[in-house]
Design a protein around this motif. Structure first.
Motif, PDB file in Angstrom:
ATOM      1  N   SER A 134      -8.325 -41.013 -21.247  1.00  0.00           N
ATOM      2  CA  SER A 134      -8.989 -39.732 -21.489  1.00  0.00           C
ATOM      3  C   SER A 134      -8.912 -38.882 -20.225  1.00  0.00           C
ATOM      4  O   SER A 134      -9.044 -39.403 -19.104  1.00  0.00           O
ATOM      5  CB  SER A 134     -10.458 -39.953 -21.889  1.00  0.00           C
ATOM      6  OG  SER A 134     -11.105 -38.717 -22.149  1.00  0.00           O
ATOM      7  N   SER A 365      -4.683 -37.280 -36.444  1.00  0.00           N
ATOM      8  CA  SER A 365      -4.784 -36.166 -35.499  1.00  0.00           C
ATOM      9  C   SER A 365      -4.623 -34.859 -36.249  1.00  0.00           C
ATOM     10  O   SER A 365      -3.583 -34.607 -36.865  1.00  0.00           O
ATOM     11  CB  SER A 365      -3.706 -36.281 -34.409  1.00  0.00           C
ATOM     12  OG  SER A 365      -3.748 -35.181 -33.524  1.00  0.00           O
ATOM     13  N   ARG A 407      -0.712 -38.015 -31.559  1.00  0.00           N
ATOM     14  CA  ARG A 407      -1.458 -36.870 -31.045  1.00  0.00           C
ATOM     15  C   ARG A 407      -0.617 -35.606 -31.183  1.00  0.00           C
ATOM     16  O   ARG A 407       0.559 -35.578 -30.851  1.00  0.00           O
ATOM     17  CB  ARG A 407      -1.825 -37.073 -29.560  1.00  0.00           C
ATOM     18  CG  ARG A 407      -2.880 -38.137 -29.321  1.00  0.00           C
ATOM     19  CD  ARG A 407      -4.234 -37.700 -29.833  1.00  0.00           C
ATOM     20  NE  ARG A 407      -5.262 -38.683 -29.561  1.00  0.00           N
ATOM     21  CZ  ARG A 407      -5.625 -39.654 -30.390  1.00  0.00           C
ATOM     22  NH1 ARG A 407      -5.029 -39.764 -31.571  1.00  0.00           N
ATOM     23  NH2 ARG A 407      -6.578 -40.501 -30.065  1.00  0.00           N
ATOM     24  N   GLU A 453      -2.730 -39.452 -24.538  1.00  0.00           N
ATOM     25  CA  GLU A 453      -3.503 -38.207 -24.614  1.00  0.00           C
ATOM     26  C   GLU A 453      -2.771 -37.100 -23.872  1.00  0.00           C
ATOM     27  O   GLU A 453      -2.314 -37.295 -22.738  1.00  0.00           O
ATOM     28  CB  GLU A 453      -4.903 -38.371 -23.996  1.00  0.00           C
ATOM     29  CG  GLU A 453      -5.868 -39.195 -24.817  1.00  0.00           C
ATOM     30  CD  GLU A 453      -6.285 -38.534 -26.121  1.00  0.00           C
ATOM     31  OE1 GLU A 453      -6.136 -37.291 -26.226  1.00  0.00           O
ATOM     32  OE2 GLU A 453      -6.748 -39.245 -27.027  1.00  0.00           O
TER      33      GLU A 453
END
Length: 500
Positions: A134, A365, A407, A453
């Motif tokens: 993250s 996502s 993602r 990410e």
């Protein structure tokens, strides 16, 4: 017999010296004779240049007289050409001559580079895997959690949460800026969207913990503890909810394979209390996709992932173990089947079921640019779905191994990334709908990549964590970060054509 005698001296003339003298060779140095010549100057006239000192008053007056504008003549000219200029501007406005032409003021970078390879040797010595990554609110700090994803045993061994500040001058890739010891495997992480030091984590034990990375001695500030409200299965995703209606307490959402989706609020005593909750029950899943379990009637369906719509804050999509994705509403009022324990009644949020994968869904996502979402799972496929229809717009066989994470790019409407058992795949729908644009090897041993990410602040950065315990920070080329002039219309056309 012996007597002293003096003989006349013998003289031998040097032929070498006479030969060199004849050729006029220098005897005192090894280099040749230096020759010089006069070159003509390039300027035949001289002129004084103005200096930077203030000019005299007379010169200023002369200059002002020279630049006087004939405003009457200028006005007459503008009035004479006004109609012709407006006509040409209107013609250019309607012209499509430069459609598709992209102006780029920065240098193009055609490669994808690995900027950093981050790891924590103590976690690697225990064969722990990177389960989640993250970025914080500033985009400069990356956090990763260590745990295990390759077994289903109850995990009680110690794990870690590590952070690195990539802007720090003395960055040591094998020495995190902060290491937090955690008594259970950390399965997921999420930095607070606006407070850079707050990070939430979901544990294998079912607990939620919030750490304040600015506090080095005791970073834990909130936790759920083990109560009747706590998840009974590992927490696979945690999200910070937006501060709607000026709610001051922090609110967290967690999902787990016990089928519950729980919303937590901050309490003053450092405790996270259950505010509301949902449950995905068997009745909400199409019969053809249900797992074959005994006494399934009232069982919950394990939730593995969740993503909120960017166009409706009350709509979210969840991926479940049975292989399908469900569109859910936070406003749903229908009660889920009653279950023992728990301080808050759980509601049934599912409204619509999408065509399933051939195995459990591991990641979903939602697109930031359109009413679409991506899903991936153990069948190695990526499905692109519209929120409005059951069948996927297309299903892409991206890998022969599991896909663990997908993602959508925060800046390119047609770009997404997927993490697989082979590495990281970058996909650009503007180039191809059949194969990845770039496939990145995370390591030489083909270890699975479990999480990735995009960095929403520094949009050229993509972080990926793998089973070997390393986090790689990739710098994307400009092709993946600069939006084309008609990219949004291309995405809308793609969705509408397939839907029709």
């Amino acid at each position: 017999m012996f007597a002293d005698r003096t003989a006349a001296g013998a003289d031998v003339q040097s032929l070498w010296r006479s030969a060199r003298s004849a050729r006029c060779e220098a005897k005192t140095c090894q280099t040749g004779k230096i020759s010089t010549a006069e070159a003509a100057a390039q300027s035949h006239t001289a002129q004084d240049a103005a200096v930077q000192t203030e000019q005299s008053r007379d010169v200023v007056q002369d200059f002002q007289q020279e630049v006087q504008v004939d405003y009457t003549g200028l006005l007459s000219f503008l009035q004479r050409v006004e109609d012709a200029v407006i006509k040409e501007l209107n013609k250019n406005w309607k012209s499509h001559a430069f459609d598709g032409f992209e102006v780029n003021w920065t240098d193009q970078d055609e490669t994808v580079l690995c900027l950093h390879t981050l790891s924590y040797p103590e976690a690697q010595d225990k064969n722990l895997q990177v389960t989640s990554v993250s970025w914080n609110a500033t985009g400069s700090v990356i956090a990763c959690s260590y745990g295990r994803l390759d077994n289903g045993d109850w995990s009680t061994e110690k794990s870690y949460v590590c952070t690195w500040n990539l802007d720090r001058r003395g960055l040591n890739p094998q020495h995190p800026d902060l290491v937090v010891d955690v008594p259970s495997s950390v399965m997921c992480l999420a930095f607070h969207p606006s407070q850079p030091s707050l990070i939430a984590g979901g544990l294998f034990s079912g607990e939620l913990v919030v750490w304040d990375t600015s506090r080095t001695e005791d970073p834990v500030i909130w936790r759920t503890g083990m109560t009747d409200d706590t998840h009974t299965d590992p927490v696979y995703q945690v999200n910070w909810l937006p501060d709607t209606k000026h709610r001051k307490p922090a609110r967290l959402l967690s999902v787990a394979t016990d089928g519950k989706i729980l919303v937590w609020r901050e309490e003053r005593d450092g405790r996270l209390a259950l505010a509301e909750g949902f449950a995905i029950m068997a009745q909400q899943v199409p019969r053809s996709t249900r797992l074959k379990k005994a006494a399934w009637g009232e069982a919950a369906v394990g939730v593995t992932s969740l993503s909120f719509s960017h166009f409706d804050a009350d709509v979210f999509v969840v991926g479940v173990e049975s292989g399908c994705s469900l569109r859910c509403s936070a406003l749903a009022q229908a009660a889920a089947l009653p279950r023992p324990g728990g301080s808050v009644p759980l509601r049934a949020p599912a409204e619509f079921a999408f065509s399933p994968h051939a195995g459990p869904v591991y990641s979903v996502s939602c697109s930031p640019f359109h009413n679409l979402f991506l899903s991936c799972g153990t069948d190695g496929q990526v499905h692109l779905h519209s929120m409005l229809q059951t069948q996927p717009l297309f299903a892409l066989q991206l890998s022969k191994k599991y896909l663990f994470c997908v993602r959508w790019s925060p800046v390119r409407p047609l770009v997404f990334a997927a993490a697989s058992g082979e590495g990281v795949h970058l996909f650009d729908l503007a180039r191809s709908k059949q194969k990845p644009t770039v496939s990145l090897k995370q390591s030489t041993s083909d270890c699975p990549v479990y999480c990735l990410e995009f960095n929403t602040k520094h949009t050229r950065l993509l972080a990926a964590g793998d089973a070997a315990g390393t986090v790689k920070v990739w710098q994307l080329s400009s092709d993946f970060t600069e939006q084309g002039p008609r990219e949004m219309s291309h995405l809308e056309q793609l969705a509408s054509e397939i839907m029709d």
